[in-house]
Structures are given as C-alpha cells and as structure tokens.
Design an enzyme around this catalytic site. Structure first.
Site, PDB file in Angstrom:
ATOM      1  CB  SER A 153      -0.862  -0.015   1.266  1.00 40.64           C
ATOM      2  OG  SER A 153      -1.360   1.267   1.544  1.00 40.64           O
ATOM      3  CD  GLU A 211      -2.060   5.359   4.378  1.00 38.51           C
ATOM      4  OE1 GLU A 211      -1.409   5.705   5.379  1.00 38.51           O
ATOM      5  OE2 GLU A 211      -2.792   6.140   3.746  1.00 38.51           O
ATOM      6  CE1 TYR A 245      -4.728  -1.404   5.505  1.00 34.07           C
ATOM      7  CE2 TYR A 245      -3.296   0.246   4.502  1.00 34.07           C
ATOM      8  CZ  TYR A 245      -4.161  -0.823   4.380  1.00 34.07           C
ATOM      9  OH  TYR A 245      -4.452  -1.320   3.141  1.00 34.07           O
TER      10      TYR A 245
HETATM   11  P1  GDP Z   1      -7.603   6.479   2.540  1.00 30.31           P
HETATM   12  O1  GDP Z   1      -7.530   7.460   3.661  1.00 30.31           O
HETATM   13  O2  GDP Z   1      -6.604   6.814   1.503  1.00 30.31           O
HETATM   14  O3  GDP Z   1      -7.546   5.065   2.970  1.00 30.31           O
HETATM   15  O4  GDP Z   1      -9.024   6.641   1.789  1.00 30.31           O
HETATM   16  P2  GDP Z   1     -10.400   7.362   2.185  1.00 30.31           P
HETATM   17  O5  GDP Z   1     -11.274   7.245   0.994  1.00 30.31           O
HETATM   18  O6  GDP Z   1     -10.961   6.833   3.464  1.00 30.31           O
HETATM   19  O7  GDP Z   1     -10.017   8.885   2.439  1.00 30.31           O
HETATM   20  C1  GDP Z   1      -9.460   9.687   1.450  1.00 30.31           C
HETATM   21  C2  GDP Z   1      -9.330  11.119   1.960  1.00 30.31           C
HETATM   22  O8  GDP Z   1     -10.609  11.713   2.087  1.00 30.31           O
HETATM   23  C3  GDP Z   1      -8.668  11.243   3.330  1.00 30.31           C
HETATM   24  O9  GDP Z   1      -7.681  12.224   3.252  1.00 30.31           O
HETATM   25  C4  GDP Z   1      -9.784  11.718   4.251  1.00 30.31           C
HETATM   26  O10 GDP Z   1      -9.309  12.594   5.269  1.00 30.31           O
HETATM   27  C5  GDP Z   1     -10.650  12.489   3.279  1.00 30.31           C
HETATM   28  N1  GDP Z   1     -12.028  12.605   3.751  1.00 30.31           N
HETATM   29  C6  GDP Z   1     -12.736  13.739   3.898  1.00 30.31           C
HETATM   30  N2  GDP Z   1     -13.962  13.495   4.379  1.00 30.31           N
HETATM   31  C7  GDP Z   1     -14.042  12.155   4.553  1.00 30.31           C
HETATM   32  C8  GDP Z   1     -15.068  11.294   5.030  1.00 30.31           C
HETATM   33  O11 GDP Z   1     -16.169  11.736   5.390  1.00 30.31           O
HETATM   34  N3  GDP Z   1     -14.786   9.951   5.050  1.00 30.31           N
HETATM   35  C9  GDP Z   1     -13.563   9.445   4.631  1.00 30.31           C
HETATM   36  N4  GDP Z   1     -13.348   8.127   4.649  1.00 30.31           N
HETATM   37  N5  GDP Z   1     -12.575  10.239   4.198  1.00 30.31           N
HETATM   38  C10 GDP Z   1     -12.807  11.579   4.155  1.00 30.31           C
END
Ligand code: GDP
Length: 336
Positions: free
Chosen positions: A136, A138, A160
């Site tokens: 990942s 990450e 993670y």
């Molecule tokens: P990941 O963080 O890369 O695993 O993927 P996500 O889809 O969960 O999040 C992508 C980005 O969207 C992150 O930087 C979050 O901080 C931002 N984000 C903003 N609002 C939201 C929300 O309501 N839910 C999630 N999951 N992410 C959010």
C-alpha cells in the site's frame, strides 16, 4: 514417450489461483479476470465474520469458497494442501485505515503476521506457487519524495501502514532469501462501484445519488482539500496478474500518477447529476483524521515499462461510473 512430452501432457492445464479476501473489491475484480483467463479460482473469506460474499455472488457457481483463519497456521496449510495453488493473491486485510487505529493489535496480526503465515504455507506446501502481496501507498505515509517510486524510503504513520511495511519486507525476504516468486504491488487508492462506503469516493457518489433521487438532503465530510491518487480497481487487478506472469518476481508501484482533491471529487460527482455540491456538502470535524497523509502520489513508470500496463479509466470516468452505478443500485433496491 519422452519425459518432456509426458510432463507436458500430465501438467495441469488449468492453473489454480488462491485469492485470500475474495469478498473484497479487489478479490471480486481479480476473480472475474482469472475466470476469463481460464483459471480455477479458490477464494477465502474470514472465519467468524458474517460471510460477506455480495461482491462475488454472481460468480458463486464458478468459484470455490473456503473459510480461513489467518491466525491458524495448520488450517491455512491445509487449504494449500487441498487446493495446491499455482498463484496466490493476498487481499486478506481490513483496508479501512481508521479501523487500524481502533484495533492496532488485530490489524497487525492479520495484516502483518497473516502474510508471513501465507509465505510459510507456500514455502512448506507449494514452493513453486507465485505470490502477490497487496502492499500500500501507506508504507510511504509521510513521503520523502513526490511522486513515490519503488525506491522511496518507507515512513508509515499509522498502524495500518506499519503492518504493511512489515508484510512488504517479509515478501521481499522470501523472494531474496528463500528464492520464492513473491511480489508486492504498492497500491495507491483504487476505487469502483464495489468500494465500501467507508471510503470517501463511494461515500460521495452514493450520497450524490441519494440526494438526486430525493432520499437524502446533505453529505457530511471532513477535509475537502485532502488529495489522493485515485484509480479504477479493475485496472489494478490486471497489473497484479501481469506481475505474476513475468520471468522474474519484483515490486511495482500501481498508481495513476495524478492527484485530485475530495472537493474535485464532489464537484465531479454532483455535476454529473446536474447538482452543485456546495448546496449539499457540510463539513464535519469528526471526519477529519490526524495526521493527514500528505502528498501521496505514485510514479507508475516501472509498471508501464516492464509490465506494459496502462490504466483505461480516467478520474472523471471513474467518478461517473460510480455515480451511475449508485443511481442504478438505489433504483433497483427501491423497486424490489
Ligand atoms: P484512505 O484514507 O486513503 O484510505 O481513503 P479514504 O477514501 O478513506 O479517504 C481519502 C481522503 O478523504 C482522506 O484524506 C480523508 O481525510 C478524506 N475525507 C474527507 N472526508 C471524509 C469522510 O467523510 N470519510 C472518509 N473516509 N474520508 C474523508
């Protein structure tokens, strides 16, 4: 009959692929690809969890499902004995990042130790099996360079990411020290209509569809300026398969090379439905997460050069595909 000819005849003509975590987004897309290529597909779903096979329900007459427990080595090895896979794809993980903050010990046991157990099962039972590890972006967490490549130093910043570094390095170790065909794909965010709604892409496309159909009035989001390198999962599973068909095992960054913000995602999703996202999106502090992963964007040059891999779906096409699928799914559910 010559030995070579006999071997050619008796050699299994149908390769077997074992896909751990087949019930997830990537497991389902990869299964479709493998079936189309003539593989026998055996998939594992976690023991104890409510069996989530919605994403592979349409494939159930063509794949075999077994329950696994990545914490139980004997049971895992029995799966290898029973099915003798030629290729193993590991998606067994809770990919929702926030969950790893809540349960860091469990996340480590499955994400990190689970990979060692699979690699051990391969070493002991099917040493010729080729292994793909879903690594990942990450692992770069707070990246030392932008964009990141296969040589960028690791700097994970959450449980993670730390577990993914461990499993990435363990995959390298089995390749270099045990001579196994083991590869890591360093996956940047990859989405699809099968993405779970905990991820922001699907959260947005589903909410836009609900609002359009008059079933919801607003969408609560965290940081709208957060940026990600978002690709289409269907493209990424093709690269995973290609990795295991190469003459030599290696690691590859799988990414688009471009980033977009959550705000752009909202704009694209809502405008596709003739709506203005600014009228519906509400900022909510609890959706912000500390510390925000910064500037994660991958350089897929090696995958382009060596695998001949290109993505086929742009950011705009991806968002539209997801919105259209959500509209259709909600309508279908309503007419049941
Ligand atoms: P990941 O963080 O890369 O695993 O993927 P996500 O889809 O969960 O999040 C992508 C980005 O969207 C992150 O930087 C979050 O901080 C931002 N984000 C903003 N609002 C939201 C929300 O309501 N839910 C999630 N999951 N992410 C959010």
């Amino acid at each position: 009959m010559s030995r070579k000819l006999r071997e050619a005849i008796t050699h299994k003509s149908t390769p077997t692929a074992l896909v751990t975590g087949i019930g997830g987004q990537d497991g389902s897309y990869l299964s479709e690809l493998l079936l189309a290529k003539g593989y026998r597909v055996v998939g594992t779903v976690p023991d104890g969890d409510p069996v989530n096979i919605d994403r592979v329900r349409h494939l159930l007459d063509r794949i075999e499902i077994v329950q696994d427990d990545l914490l139980d080595q004997d049971r895992l090895e029995k799966i290898f004995h029973d099915h003798r896979p030629d290729e193993v794809y590991n998606f067994a993980a809770n990919s929702v990042l926030a969950a790893s903050f809540q349960q860091p010990i469990l996340a480590t046991m499955v994400l990190a130790m689970g990979v060692t157990r699979i690699l051990e099962a391969i070493r002991k039972v099917t040493p010729k099996a080729r292994f793909f590890q879903a690594s990942s972006s990450e692992i770069f967490g707070k990246p030392a360079e932008v964009p990141q490549s296969e040589t960028t130093p690791f700097h994970p910043r959450n449980p993670y990411g730390v577990s993914k570094v461990y499993s990435h390095l363990m995959t390298t170790t089995y390749r270099e020290n045990y001579g196994r065909f083991a590869c890591s794909g360093i996956l940047y965010n990859h989405e699809s209509p099968r993405r779970s709604p905990e991820f922001v892409t699907r959260k947005i496309t589903r909410a836009a569809a609900m609002i359009k159909l008059g079933l919801s009035k607003e969408l609560r989001l965290g940081n709208l300026e957060a940026r990600r390198d978002w690709g289409f999962a269907g493209d990424y599973v093709r690269a995973m398969w290609l990795m295991l068909q190469q003459p030599r095992p290696d690691d590859y960054v799988l990414a688009t090379g471009e980033t977009h913000s959550v705000r752009e995602l909202c704009e694209e999703a809502f405008s596709h439905l003739g709506l203005d996202y600014r009228e519906y999106v509400v900022k909510e502090e609890e959706n912000f997460r500390p510390p925000e992963t910064a500037q994660l964007v991958g350089n897929p040059a090696k995958a382009h050069r060596v695998l001949g891999w290109e993505r086929t779906v742009s950011f705009r096409e991806l968002v539209r595909m997801m919105v259209d699928a959500d509209i259709e799914a909600i309508r279908a559910a309503g007419s049941d």
